[in-house]
Design an enzyme around this catalytic site. Structure first.
Site, PDB file in Angstrom:
ATOM      1  N   GLU A 187       0.816  -1.219   0.000  1.00 28.16           N
ATOM      2  CA  GLU A 187       0.000   0.000   0.000  1.00 28.16           C
ATOM      3  C   GLU A 187       0.850   1.270   0.000  1.00 28.16           C
ATOM      4  O   GLU A 187       0.458   2.288  -0.563  1.00 28.16           O
ATOM      5  CB  GLU A 187      -0.956   0.014   1.199  1.00 28.16           C
ATOM      6  N   PHE A 192     -11.836  -6.823  13.976  1.00 27.86           N
ATOM      7  CA  PHE A 192     -10.752  -7.297  13.124  1.00 27.86           C
ATOM      8  C   PHE A 192     -10.415  -6.225  12.074  1.00 27.86           C
ATOM      9  O   PHE A 192     -11.297  -5.704  11.396  1.00 27.86           O
ATOM     10  CB  PHE A 192     -11.175  -8.594  12.428  1.00 27.86           C
ATOM     11  N   GLN A 193      -9.148  -5.896  11.978  1.00 24.54           N
ATOM     12  CA  GLN A 193      -8.640  -4.884  11.052  1.00 24.54           C
ATOM     13  C   GLN A 193      -9.284  -3.523  11.237  1.00 24.54           C
ATOM     14  O   GLN A 193      -9.427  -2.755  10.292  1.00 24.54           O
ATOM     15  CB  GLN A 193      -8.762  -5.368   9.595  1.00 24.54           C
ATOM     16  N   LYS A 233     -17.574  -0.484   5.564  1.00 22.50           N
ATOM     17  CA  LYS A 233     -18.002  -1.468   4.573  1.00 22.50           C
ATOM     18  C   LYS A 233     -19.508  -1.418   4.320  1.00 22.50           C
ATOM     19  O   LYS A 233     -19.962  -1.525   3.177  1.00 22.50           O
ATOM     20  CB  LYS A 233     -17.607  -2.874   5.044  1.00 22.50           C
ATOM     21  N   MET A 280      24.293   8.631   3.048  1.00 25.92           N
ATOM     22  CA  MET A 280      24.090   9.950   3.637  1.00 25.92           C
ATOM     23  C   MET A 280      24.307   9.918   5.149  1.00 25.92           C
ATOM     24  O   MET A 280      24.899  10.839   5.714  1.00 25.92           O
ATOM     25  CB  MET A 280      22.692  10.462   3.297  1.00 25.92           C
TER      26      MET A 280
HETATM   27  C1  LIG Z   1      12.315   5.473   5.537  1.00 22.23           C
HETATM   28  C2  LIG Z   1      13.586   6.140   5.918  1.00 22.23           C
HETATM   29  N1  LIG Z   1      14.364   5.604   6.882  1.00 22.23           N
HETATM   30  C3  LIG Z   1      15.532   6.206   7.214  1.00 22.23           C
HETATM   31  C4  LIG Z   1      15.935   7.348   6.599  1.00 22.23           C
HETATM   32  C5  LIG Z   1      17.244   8.017   6.999  1.00 22.23           C
HETATM   33  N2  LIG Z   1      18.180   8.026   5.879  1.00 22.23           N
HETATM   34  C6  LIG Z   1      18.334   9.104   5.087  1.00 22.23           C
HETATM   35  S1  LIG Z   1      19.413   8.842   3.848  1.00 22.23           S
HETATM   36  C7  LIG Z   1      19.724   7.270   4.358  1.00 22.23           C
HETATM   37  C8  LIG Z   1      20.690   6.387   3.611  1.00 22.23           C
HETATM   38  C9  LIG Z   1      20.187   5.973   2.287  1.00 22.23           C
HETATM   39  O1  LIG Z   1      21.066   5.023   1.770  1.00 22.23           O
HETATM   40  P1  LIG Z   1      21.091   4.690   0.225  1.00 22.23           P
HETATM   41  O2  LIG Z   1      19.715   4.466  -0.255  1.00 22.23           O
HETATM   42  O3  LIG Z   1      22.066   3.598  -0.019  1.00 22.23           O
HETATM   43  O4  LIG Z   1      21.566   6.051  -0.428  1.00 22.23           O
HETATM   44  P2  LIG Z   1      23.021   6.752  -0.400  1.00 22.23           P
HETATM   45  O5  LIG Z   1      22.964   7.810   0.639  1.00 22.23           O
HETATM   46  O6  LIG Z   1      24.027   5.701  -0.083  1.00 22.23           O
HETATM   47  O7  LIG Z   1      23.161   7.322  -1.754  1.00 22.23           O
HETATM   48  C10 LIG Z   1      18.984   6.976   5.497  1.00 22.23           C
HETATM   49  C11 LIG Z   1      19.037   5.707   6.228  1.00 22.23           C
HETATM   50  C12 LIG Z   1      15.070   7.883   5.623  1.00 22.23           C
HETATM   51  N3  LIG Z   1      15.345   9.029   4.999  1.00 22.23           N
HETATM   52  N4  LIG Z   1      13.933   7.254   5.282  1.00 22.23           N
END
Ligand SMILES: Cc1ncc(C[n+]2csc(CCOP(=O)(O)OP(=O)(O)O)c2C)c(N)n1
Ligand SMILES: [Mg+2]
Lengths: 158, 565
Positions: free
Chosen positions: B50, B112-113, B162, B473
């Site tokens: 979803e 439920f749900q 529903k 990042m």
């Molecule tokens: C759902 C979610 N969880 C955690 C984060 C925190 N976060 C921001 S950037 C990042 C790393 C992303 O890694 P990747 O997709 O390998 O991209 P890169 O920075 O290596 O290019 C994280 C964990 C986020 N933005 N979104």
């Protein structure tokens, strides 16, 4: 600069519908604004209700609260006026042993009276400006009130 | 006509001109799905989660400018969709998300749900409804579409029990909406606009600060006219990429945390900020007290609450950017475009001092090269989505955007897992353009199940995985601010991305060199099937320049200078 925690009264006119109150309180909690008191009741002969919210914050914060409130779909109007007539009610319960005449006289000075007398306790009420109610509650403390309930402020702009 | 609540949903979607719905069925929404089975006025795309359905609807909306629609069931179906709602809310994307709910008689019984869906969505939607009677449904659906798309756009959630979808009632979609309490202010105050134009004419170092609101209001071409007629340089926010074309002489680049040195310096030295549909958020302004310190501020926005929220506006103008800019153009002769030559020269010097660039100094490919290369090869022919992380910032910095709605990325919420489903929605909305998703080795695993949707529905998204074996990042912040303690960000253990794509019936490529990359991209474009192109890139590259969180724009960490090899 205005005091950061200056007290403000905001009136909000909202459509009388399910969950409108939670939209408003969620907005306050979600954005970290505080509510000192909140009253709400339907406006006679209309589909609207009126909320009176007492809050505090700098001019900047209040302006933001006002705008954010206005953004809620069921909100019709938001007033943030300095020029208000404000009233609040308080009920106070005393042991029957306390000096009922003194208390009645005091309450009368604050638009109040004794409203109920039982075997062990009696109840007095006042209705006045919130500041004055505050004041009365301080004075009255020496009569050992068992319980006090305040209504929160209601207000109308002049 | 007398029809069921479920049929009303179908009729309303048809009346709104919806051609694609993204969704996932379940118990509480089955009556509606039964009607979907019987109709062929619009497509339904079954995503495999979803969250992905809502992100796909967002991508669809961003690329097309139309309202995106998603359909989900109660309980876990709804909670899975919440991230999408929050994402659309933060980025002002118009959506109508319809969820099933347990029957009215069971609401409040922990059935439920059952989950209090409107209670949860209240803080991450523009508005929401719990429908308690089918006779309200035509009005509510019509309001939902109107509220989503008008004013500052956003997601609207409609929760339908529903039994309400089974209830028969009168359906008349021609009813007039009577939203007494909701009247967005679209026309700017002419006196304020006049005053703003006079302030611009007096300014010595004005700057346009262009935001995503310009894209939402379809005002990019009017804004281009205004910028060109005034000769005033412009910076774009992350959300506004593509408002000006990358090769526009007056475009300085993106500003903010990973904005260019020139853009951030120009913002620091300006004497008048002309904000159009931008909201001065913390990733843009850096330390607020130092932001555009000596400048006046003109702020045009449709959302009064955005004005003077963070930076006080000297000329607040509430209105639709498109209307306001058109009106500004009428008195543009007040402004002498030759007047700013010295200012433009100052900015050119900033650009020459620290250009937006990178060093090709490693054996592995540089991620920035990959993005630039895609720009060279596909340019205007591609729509560009991203996930979240370093690859996202590099894409915003280095892709040569040429038009609005070409750039689709999760700015406000920063949702990893957004890119792939969004790129599917983009492809559905804009089939003539190639749909690229620049993603990371972390992000792609959130929603990689959408390979199945893309294969089934033949949605040929090209996912370019810039694989640095890191949550890059976060790793960058750990390197810079946590003394290189790379806590839980090393992704050395990984799936075989090629096989992963193949397992679903897609195509996978693993590339190490420039030649391999070109060949893979060419093949992916030709094959017209969903693909993963895994590019092995330098592991420890940092996104530069950078304004550390809470720092001032003029105090940037910069790319180290190096002699060209
Ligand atoms: C759902 C979610 N969880 C955690 C984060 C925190 N976060 C921001 S950037 C990042 C790393 C992303 O890694 P990747 O997709 O390998 O991209 P890169 O920075 O290596 O290019 C994280 C964990 C986020 N933005 N979104
Ligand atoms: Mg990575």
């Amino acid at each position: 600069m205005q005091d950061e925690s200056a007290r403000r009264v905001i009136s909000v006119i909202v459509v009388n519908e399910a969950s409108v109150l939670s939209r408003i309180t969620d907005l306050f909690s979600g954005r970290g604004y505080n509510i000192t008191s909140l009253t709400v009741a339907p406006i006679p002969d209309s589909r609207y209700s009126r909320l009176t919210i007492v809050t505090s914050g700098s001019i900047r914060v209040i302006e933001q609260i006002t705008k954010q409130l206005h953004k809620l779909i069921p909100v019709l109007k938001v007033y943030e006026h300095a020029d208000l007539v404000e009233k609040e009610m308080a009920l106070m319960k005393f042991p029957i042993s306390e000096n009922i005449t003194d208390i009645a006289t005091l309450c009368a000075a604050y638009n109040g009276k004794i409203v109920n007398v039982g075997d062990n306790v009696f109840i007095a009420m006042v209705a006045d400006e919130p500041k004055r109610v505050e004041n009365l509650l301080k004075i009255i403390s020496k009569y050992n009130p068992k319980e006090i309930v305040r209504s929160g402020a209601v207000a109308l702009e002049r | 006509m007398q029809i069921s609540g479920a049929q009303m949903v179908i009729e309303a979607l048809i009346a709104e001109g919806v051609d694609t719905v993204f969704g996932y069925p379940g118990g509480a929404i089955m009556n509606v799905y039964d009607e979907i089975y019987k109709q062929n006025s619009f497509h339904h795309i079954l995503t495999r989660h979803e969250q992905a359905a809502v992100h796909a609807a967002e991508g669809y909306s961003k690329a097309s400018g139309k309202v995106g629609v998603a359909l989900i069931t109660s309980g876990p179906g709804f909670t899975n969709a919440v991230t999408g709602l929050a994402d659309a809310y933060m980025d002002s994307i118009p959506l109508v998300v319809i969820s099933g709910q347990v029957p009215m008689s069971l609401i409040g019984t922990d059935a439920f749900q059952e989950i209090d869906a409107v209670g949860i969505s209240r803080s991450c939607t523009k508005h929401n409804y719990l429908v308690t009677d089918a006779s309200d449904l035509p009005r509510i659906l019509k309001e939902a579409f109107y509220i989503a798309a008008s004013g500052r756009p956003g997601p609207v959630h409609v929760d339908i029990p529903k039994d309400v979808t089974a209830q028969i009632a009168e359906f008349d979609y021609s009813i007039e909406l009577n939203l007494e309490t909701y009247k967005p202010h679209v026309k700017g105050n002419p006196r304020q606009i006049k005053k703003a134009m006079e302030a611009i004419a007096k300014a010595k170092r004005p700057i346009f600060y262009l935001g995503g609101g310009i894209v939402n209001s379809n005002a990019a071409y009017e804004v281009r006219d205004l910028v060109h007629a005034t000769g005033i340089p412009a910076v774009e926010t992350f959300m506004a990429r593509g408002v000006l074309s990358h090769d526009d002489d007056l475009l300085i680049s993106m500003l903010g945390m990973h904005g260019s040195y020139a853009a951030n310096m120009a913002m620091s030295e300006t004497d008048l900020v002309i904000g159009l549909g931008a909201r001065f958020d913390d990733r843009v302004t850096g330390k607020l007290s130092e932001f555009a310190k000596n400048a006046g501020v003109i702020h045009v926005d449709i959302d009064p609450a955005s004005i003077s929220k963070l930076v006080k506006a000297d000329f607040p103008i509430v209105g639709d950017v498109k209307n306001v800019v058109k009106e500004m153009l009428e008195s543009v002769s007040l402004i002498n475009p030759t007047k700013y030559e010295a200012w433009r020269e100052t900015i050119r010097n900033f650009e020459e001092l620290h250009p937006l660039t990178y060093h090709e100094d490693s054996d592995r490919l540089k991620p920035q090269w990959v993005i630039q290369r895609v720009g060279e090869l596909l340019g205007d022919g591609a729509n560009i989505s991203t996930d979240v992380g370093q690859h996202q910032m590099w894409t915003a910095q280095f892709y040569p955007f040429t038009r609005p709605r070409q750039w689709i990325s999760s700015g406000g919420l920063g949702t990893m897992g957004f890119g792939f489903p969004a790129a599917m929605g983009v492809k559905v909305a804009s089939p003539d353009k190639i749909s690229i998703n620049f993603t990371g080795d972390g992000s792609i695993l959130m929603n990689c199940q959408e390979l199945m949707t893309a294969v089934e529905k033949k949605i040929p998204v090209i996912n370019i995985i810039l694989n640095n074996n890191y949550l890059g990042m976060v790793r960058q912040w750990q390197t810079l601010f946590y003394n290189k303690r790379h806590s839980q960000t090393d992704l050395s253990v990984q799936p075989d991305f090629v096989k992963l794509a193949e397992a679903f019936g897609g195509i996978g490529y693993r590339v190490h060199t420039k030649e391999e990359f070109d060949a893979a991209l060419r093949d992916a474009v030709e094959k017209n099937i969903v693909t993963f192109i895994e590019v092995i890139v330098e592991r420890l590259e940092n996104v530069m320049p950078m304004v550390p969180a809470g720092g001032s724009l003029f105090n940037m960490m910069l790319l180290e200078k190096k002699e060209k090899k």
